[in-house]
Enzyme design. Structure first.
Site, PDB file in Angstrom:
ATOM      1  N   SER A 187      70.798  68.498  53.402  1.00 38.35           N
ATOM      2  CA  SER A 187      70.522  67.100  53.039  1.00 38.35           C
ATOM      3  C   SER A 187      69.909  67.029  51.637  1.00 38.35           C
ATOM      4  O   SER A 187      70.319  66.192  50.825  1.00 38.35           O
ATOM      5  CB  SER A 187      69.616  66.428  54.070  1.00 38.35           C
ATOM      6  N   TYR A 244      59.311  67.298  65.496  1.00 30.09           N
ATOM      7  CA  TYR A 244      58.798  67.273  64.125  1.00 30.09           C
ATOM      8  C   TYR A 244      57.758  66.152  63.993  1.00 30.09           C
ATOM      9  O   TYR A 244      56.660  66.349  63.484  1.00 30.09           O
ATOM     10  CB  TYR A 244      59.955  67.058  63.143  1.00 30.09           C
ATOM     11  N   GLU A 280      55.347  77.157  56.313  1.00 30.32           N
ATOM     12  CA  GLU A 280      56.160  76.255  57.141  1.00 30.32           C
ATOM     13  C   GLU A 280      55.307  75.119  57.719  1.00 30.32           C
ATOM     14  O   GLU A 280      54.229  75.362  58.264  1.00 30.32           O
ATOM     15  CB  GLU A 280      56.801  77.055  58.282  1.00 30.32           C
ATOM     16  N   LEU A 311      68.568  74.884  56.265  1.00 34.19           N
ATOM     17  CA  LEU A 311      68.726  75.379  54.896  1.00 34.19           C
ATOM     18  C   LEU A 311      68.830  74.222  53.910  1.00 34.19           C
ATOM     19  O   LEU A 311      69.096  74.407  52.748  1.00 34.19           O
ATOM     20  CB  LEU A 311      69.957  76.288  54.799  1.00 34.19           C
ATOM     21  N   SER A 312      68.625  73.027  54.440  1.00 33.50           N
ATOM     22  CA  SER A 312      68.473  71.848  53.604  1.00 33.50           C
ATOM     23  C   SER A 312      69.738  71.361  52.924  1.00 33.50           C
ATOM     24  O   SER A 312      69.762  71.098  51.725  1.00 33.50           O
ATOM     25  CB  SER A 312      67.402  72.140  52.542  1.00 33.50           C
ATOM     26  N   GLU A 335      65.411  60.016  51.414  1.00 38.55           N
ATOM     27  CA  GLU A 335      65.546  60.570  52.776  1.00 38.55           C
ATOM     28  C   GLU A 335      64.537  59.927  53.738  1.00 38.55           C
ATOM     29  O   GLU A 335      64.866  59.605  54.876  1.00 38.55           O
ATOM     30  CB  GLU A 335      65.369  62.102  52.749  1.00 38.55           C
ATOM     31  N   ASP A 372      61.903  70.398  50.563  1.00 37.38           N
ATOM     32  CA  ASP A 372      63.345  70.618  50.394  1.00 37.38           C
ATOM     33  C   ASP A 372      63.855  70.142  49.040  1.00 37.38           C
ATOM     34  O   ASP A 372      64.589  70.851  48.345  1.00 37.38           O
ATOM     35  CB  ASP A 372      64.119  69.893  51.497  1.00 37.38           C
ATOM     36  N   ALA A 382      71.105  73.586  59.642  1.00 43.57           N
ATOM     37  CA  ALA A 382      70.668  74.951  59.966  1.00 43.57           C
ATOM     38  C   ALA A 382      69.290  75.243  59.396  1.00 43.57           C
ATOM     39  O   ALA A 382      68.851  76.384  59.378  1.00 43.57           O
ATOM     40  CB  ALA A 382      71.682  75.961  59.446  1.00 43.57           C
TER      41      ALA A 382
HETATM   42  P1  ADP Z   1      69.667  70.246  56.976  1.00 42.14           P
HETATM   43  O1  ADP Z   1      69.123  69.552  55.784  1.00 42.14           O
HETATM   44  O2  ADP Z   1      68.720  71.242  57.558  1.00 42.14           O
HETATM   45  O3  ADP Z   1      71.010  70.858  56.749  1.00 42.14           O
HETATM   46  P2  ADP Z   1      69.647  67.573  58.010  1.00 42.14           P
HETATM   47  O4  ADP Z   1      69.797  67.011  59.360  1.00 42.14           O
HETATM   48  O5  ADP Z   1      68.418  67.244  57.239  1.00 42.14           O
HETATM   49  O6  ADP Z   1      69.859  69.151  58.120  1.00 42.14           O
HETATM   50  O7  ADP Z   1      70.856  67.103  57.100  1.00 42.14           O
HETATM   51  C1  ADP Z   1      72.186  67.232  57.549  1.00 42.14           C
HETATM   52  C2  ADP Z   1      72.928  65.934  57.322  1.00 42.14           C
HETATM   53  O8  ADP Z   1      73.141  65.737  55.911  1.00 42.14           O
HETATM   54  C3  ADP Z   1      74.315  65.931  57.928  1.00 42.14           C
HETATM   55  O9  ADP Z   1      74.293  65.529  59.274  1.00 42.14           O
HETATM   56  C4  ADP Z   1      75.032  64.918  57.048  1.00 42.14           C
HETATM   57  O10 ADP Z   1      74.718  63.598  57.432  1.00 42.14           O
HETATM   58  C5  ADP Z   1      74.403  65.133  55.685  1.00 42.14           C
HETATM   59  N1  ADP Z   1      75.198  66.068  54.857  1.00 42.14           N
HETATM   60  C6  ADP Z   1      74.760  67.219  54.300  1.00 42.14           C
HETATM   61  N2  ADP Z   1      75.725  67.792  53.551  1.00 42.14           N
HETATM   62  C7  ADP Z   1      76.815  66.995  53.627  1.00 42.14           C
HETATM   63  C8  ADP Z   1      78.134  67.051  53.080  1.00 42.14           C
HETATM   64  N3  ADP Z   1      78.537  68.051  52.292  1.00 42.14           N
HETATM   65  N4  ADP Z   1      78.976  66.044  53.381  1.00 42.14           N
HETATM   66  C9  ADP Z   1      78.576  65.017  54.175  1.00 42.14           C
HETATM   67  N5  ADP Z   1      77.360  64.917  54.718  1.00 42.14           N
HETATM   68  C10 ADP Z   1      76.469  65.878  54.457  1.00 42.14           C
HETATM   69 MG    MG Z   2      67.433  68.295  55.748  1.00 44.51          MG
END
Ligand code: ADP
Ligand code: MG
Length: 381
Positions: free
Chosen positions: A124, A220, A32, A121-122, A156, A168, A119
């Site tokens: 994004s 971060y 991590e 779990l990526s 990103e 990720d 959460a």
């Molecule tokens: P993580 O990658 O840990 O889940 P992040 O903050 O990096 O958290 O990414 C989350 C963001 O990605 C959300 O706030 C949104 O902007 C975007 N996102 C992820 N999945 C979706 C989805 N299925 N539809 C729309 N936006 C999404």
């Molecule tokens: Mg992310």
């Protein structure tokens, strides 16, 4: 998710998608905050994934909608900053592909996902990787697999503006079913490590703490800065270049207690990844438990990125008989993973839920995670 993505496509654009692409979320088994220190990570892909239903666009623009945001966002060729909000993840992938010298086709996209957002779990990277793979396949672009994670990461980092490492996107793109992905974040060299827990009578229980994320971005950034500062003082390109045999001498040269703690986490965490890989290669799966727990202790005490909810989940899982447990992901909330006998997964999840209820925390969500496949086209409609 495929049905939902297709339905969302038809609803938004009044047409059928040409194809479906999926990319998974991930959990990091161990390693991590090592990715941006040029170190080692060991993620595996979750069964939860983001599906992109895609078809060529009739007018040369890109459009994207999501079951979470049904109104399509439409854009042409853009530069970072022009598309904001969640659409930036998609505009970022288009931009990063063009920036790398490729011509991504103009498409319409509808997304559906069961990766929990925010959460750790990526979700994004799952989104970026599904879109990237769709654009590459539909456009017939010659982008080798090993180049893809860095393109999604640039989307990103430079378009969305989130300073994440390569972990990720590498996991979402390069993981394979039944394997953990041993990645060297300096050379991008990978090795698939057999990760068949069921054969060993074991399971990885993932516990989403559902803890509200606080100060994630700022903390971060602060951790990254501390690591860079330490590397500069020690005269190495990255903390990866300090190994455990040189740790004591390195810590002596770092006067500042915070820098010493941050450095100790990264250096020992890299070694724990290597030790975990060695055990898995030898078929000693249960034996990785103490390394997972040591990783958690290091994140809690030295890197200081845990919160009460994740510490309680780890302690409770261990008390319920887990061989090891740790927070996974960037920290300040997010998920915990616990290595348990497969017939103890439910009891462990129940124990954590009770401990949360006693403390008045929001209820956790738990499931057994089996290593799934990386980003791919699902079908040809
Ligand atoms: P993580 O990658 O840990 O889940 P992040 O903050 O990096 O958290 O990414 C989350 C963001 O990605 C959300 O706030 C949104 O902007 C975007 N996102 C992820 N999945 C979706 C989805 N299925 N539809 C729309 N936006 C999404
Ligand atoms: Mg992310």
């Amino acid at each position: 998710m495929s049905g939902k993505a297709s339905a969302a496509f038809t609803e938004a654009y009044g047409d059928e998608p040409t194809g479906l692409w999926a990319a998974p979320g991930r959990v990091n088994l161990i390693g991590e905050h090592t990715d941006y220190n040029d170190g080692f990570v060991l993620p595996f892909a979750l069964p939860q994934r983001t599906v992109a239903a895609v078809a060529p666009s009739p007018d040369g623009t890109w459009s994207v909608c999501s079951t979470l945001a049904p109104e399509p966002v439409t854009f042409g060729v853009t530069e970072p900053g022009e598309v904001t909000g969640w659409g930036a993840y998609v505009a970022g992938v288009v931009w990063a592909l063009r920036d790398a010298g490729f011509e991504p086709p103009a498409v319409r996209i509808a997304l559906a996902s069961d990766v929990p957002l925010g959460a750790g779990l990526s979700s994004s990277a799952a989104l970026e990787s599904a879109v990237l793979t769709a654009l590459i396949d539909l456009g017939g672009l010659d982008v080798p697999l090993e180049r893809r994670p860095a393109i999604a990461q640039r989307a990103e980092n430079l378009y969305v503006g989130a300073p994440t490492g390569i972990l990720d996107q590498s996991a979402s793109i390069r993981c394979e079913a039944g394997q953990a992905l041993f990645l060297d974040c300096r050379s991008y060299a990978i090795e698939q490590i057999p990760f068949d827990l069921a054969a060993a009578g074991l399971a990885i229980l993932v516990i989403n703490s559902n803890a509200p994320h606080q100060h994630v971005d700022g903390e971060y950034g602060a951790r990254r800065k501390s690591c860079e500062e330490s590397a500069a003082i020690l005269g190495v390109p990255a903390l990866r270049d300090i190994d455990v045999t040189g740790l004591a001498a390195a810590l002596e040269r770092l006067g500042d207690e915070v820098l010493r703690k941050r450095t100790r986490h990264i250096v020992t965490e890299n070694q724990r990844v290597l030790d975990t890989v060695a055990l898995l290669r030898a078929g000693s799966v249960r034996e990785i438990g103490p390394l997972l727990t040591a990783s958690h202790t290091s994140m809690r005490d030295d890197f200081e990125i845990t919160v009460a909810q994740v510490d309680v989940a780890v302690e409770t899982a261990l008390a319920a008989g887990a061989y090891g447990a740790r927070m996974t992901g960037g920290g300040f909330g997010g998920c915990v993973l616990a290595l348990v006998d497969d017939d103890r997964a439910e009891a462990t999840a129940d124990a954590v839920a009770s401990a949360y209820a006693e403390r008045g925390f929001d209820a956790p969500t738990s499931w057994v995670a089996v290593a799934g496949p990386g980003a791919a086209r699902l079908n040809r409609l």
